[in-house]
Scaffold this motif. Structure first.
Motif, mmCIF file in Angstrom:
data_model
loop_
_atom_site.group_PDB
_atom_site.id
_atom_site.type_symbol
_atom_site.label_atom_id
_atom_site.label_comp_id
_atom_site.label_asym_id
_atom_site.label_seq_id
_atom_site.Cartn_x
_atom_site.Cartn_y
_atom_site.Cartn_z
ATOM 1 N N VAL A 78 -12.353 -5.158 -3.289
ATOM 2 C CA VAL A 78 -11.860 -3.833 -3.671
ATOM 3 C C VAL A 78 -10.512 -3.616 -2.991
ATOM 4 N N SER A 79 -9.457 -3.635 -3.778
ATOM 5 C CA SER A 79 -8.115 -3.421 -3.251
ATOM 6 C C SER A 79 -7.759 -1.942 -3.355
ATOM 7 N N ILE A 80 -7.485 -1.317 -2.222
ATOM 8 C CA ILE A 80 -7.211 0.118 -2.165
ATOM 9 C C ILE A 80 -5.701 0.308 -2.227
ATOM 10 N N GLY A 81 -5.186 0.506 -3.421
ATOM 11 C CA GLY A 81 -3.749 0.645 -3.614
ATOM 12 C C GLY A 81 -3.222 1.999 -3.173
ATOM 13 N N ASP A 85 -3.695 8.036 -7.939
ATOM 14 C CA ASP A 85 -4.978 8.173 -8.631
ATOM 15 C C ASP A 85 -5.960 7.065 -8.270
ATOM 16 N N ILE A 86 -5.761 6.427 -7.104
ATOM 17 C CA ILE A 86 -6.589 5.264 -6.758
ATOM 18 C C ILE A 86 -8.060 5.640 -6.596
ATOM 19 N N VAL A 87 -8.354 6.845 -6.103
ATOM 20 C CA VAL A 87 -9.752 7.266 -5.946
ATOM 21 C C VAL A 87 -10.423 7.347 -7.314
ATOM 22 N N GLU A 88 -9.721 7.927 -8.286
ATOM 23 C CA GLU A 88 -10.290 8.045 -9.636
ATOM 24 C C GLU A 88 -10.480 6.669 -10.281
ATOM 25 N N ILE A 89 -9.586 5.740 -9.972
ATOM 26 C CA ILE A 89 -9.682 4.395 -10.541
ATOM 27 C C ILE A 89 -10.843 3.617 -9.932
ATOM 28 N N SER A 108 -9.405 -4.071 1.091
ATOM 29 C CA SER A 108 -8.065 -4.399 1.573
ATOM 30 C C SER A 108 -7.113 -3.302 1.142
ATOM 31 N N GLY A 109 -5.889 -3.363 1.668
ATOM 32 C CA GLY A 109 -4.893 -2.368 1.308
ATOM 33 C C GLY A 109 -4.933 -1.181 2.250
ATOM 34 N N GLY A 156 0.887 -13.037 -1.307
ATOM 35 C CA GLY A 156 0.639 -11.654 -1.686
ATOM 36 C C GLY A 156 1.289 -10.681 -0.716
ATOM 37 N N HIS A 157 0.709 -9.498 -0.620
ATOM 38 C CA HIS A 157 1.268 -8.450 0.233
ATOM 39 C C HIS A 157 0.848 -8.680 1.680
#
Length: 338
Positions: A78-81, A85-89, A108-109, A156-157
């Motif tokens: 689960v990548s937390i961007g 709107d990341i919570v809704e996604i 991550s993120g 990656g990041h």
């Protein structure tokens, strides 16, 4: 499948044979690949954001993985961007994880505090991936079960600090008390021995695994990676304070040119940074397009092989490295007092 050689807190926590984690590869880490990793004795993670806005497809992928592993535990990533709107996604994806009783979750993120209670209440083991020791300590205080600390060599990041593995690894091992994996620059069995010697409980692989037969990417892309040397990546997006290590291709060079020109408006970069370009590169093999996550450890991906063969070779190499170390240790003569 190789017999277990190493026993660590991570192998005990996850119930795996080898202290090897194969991190979630955006677009690529599907049920086929993750099941192959698990069946080879390591731990893999299906990336939920490979199915953006499609939680039911994500659910079917989880069910397929469970069938392919014959019920053995596997993970999801689960990548937390940073998007607003990341919570809704992610909330529908979390619903699927909980409903399908997935036991192991890599996050991550950004800060995982908002989703951690939901996962812990569901009995999940949570491994949070961070780019620096300070964030590992924060995650530990939040109550995650384990952490992965990645270095500046990671694809990656990689965050803003870009510390090397040889420095950051021992610092992380000294700092955290929970099980620890090290990622970034890892692609060989000798790296596993190094990670354990630095005090970690596992190593994380990413770029090394992209040539696995079970990875669905186009053969032309895999062949390109198998031919590359250790200089085939570059770091971009330093302008925005979050470095991104990618394959050195035409798109990456366009971004580098914008940065060199002092362009700081992200709208100029947006057409080059679309995830759809990367997915298309995997589909058609045109590795010149897209910001394709890649670390220099991809140099160890020298040929296309099944996942089990790759994992077996890693363990064989690690065991050989241990024997070589033992052979080099000089015996100390025992002196008897008169």
């Amino acid at each position: 499948m190789r017999d277990p050689v190493f026993s660590t807190r991570m192998t005990a926590l996850l119930g795996i044979r080898h202290p090897i984690l194969c991190g979630g590869l955006q677009w690529l880490a599907d049920a086929n690949y993750v099941a192959a990793v698990v069946n080879a004795g390591a731990m893999g993670f299906i990336t939920c954001m490979s199915f953006p806005g499609e939680p039911e497809r994500f659910r079917q992928e989880i069910r397929r993985c469970r069938m392919l592993t014959q019920g053995k535990p596997f993970g999801v990533s689960v990548s937390i961007g940073r998007r607003p709107d990341i919570v809704e996604i992610l909330t529908p994806m979390l619903d699927v994880i909980v409903q399908e009783q997935v036991r192991i979750v890599e996050t991550s993120g950004n800060n995982p505090a908002w989703l951690l209670p939901r996962l812990k209440d569901a009995g999940c083991i949570v491994i949070h991936k961070v780019p620096a020791v300070r964030y590992a300590l924060s995650a530990e205080r939040l109550g995650v079960d384990a952490v992965t600390v990645i270095s500046g060599e990671a694809g990656g990041h990689t965050g803003q600090y870009m510390n090397s593995q040889i420095v950051q690894g021992p610092l992380a091992a000294d700092a955290v008390r929970i099980p620890l994996a090290l990622g970034g620059g890892m692609g060989d069995g000798r790296h596993l021995v190094t990670a354990l010697a630095m005090g970690a409980d596992a190593m994380l692989l990413g770029s090394r695994m992209v040539v696995a037969e079970e990875i669905w990417a186009h053969r032309a892309y895999k062949d390109h990676i198998a031919r590359m040397d250790e200089s085939f990546t570059r770091v971009i997006m330093s302008t925005f304070g979050k470095q991104h290590r990618v394959l050195d291709n035409a798109t990456a060079r366009q971004v580098a040119d914008l940065e060199a020109a002092g362009v700081s408006d992200f709208d100029a970069y947006r057409p080059l940074a679309q995830g759809a370009l990367v997915r298309q590169a995997y589909l058609d093999g045109d590795h010149s397009q897209g910001l394709i996550d890649m670390g220099p450890a991809g140099v160890f991906a020298r040929e296309i092989q099944p996942v089990e063969t790759i994992i077996d070779q890693l363990i064989d190499t690690a065991a050989a490295a241990m024997r070589s170390l033992n052979d080099r240790m000089r015996p100390v003569a025992c002196q008897v007092s008169p």
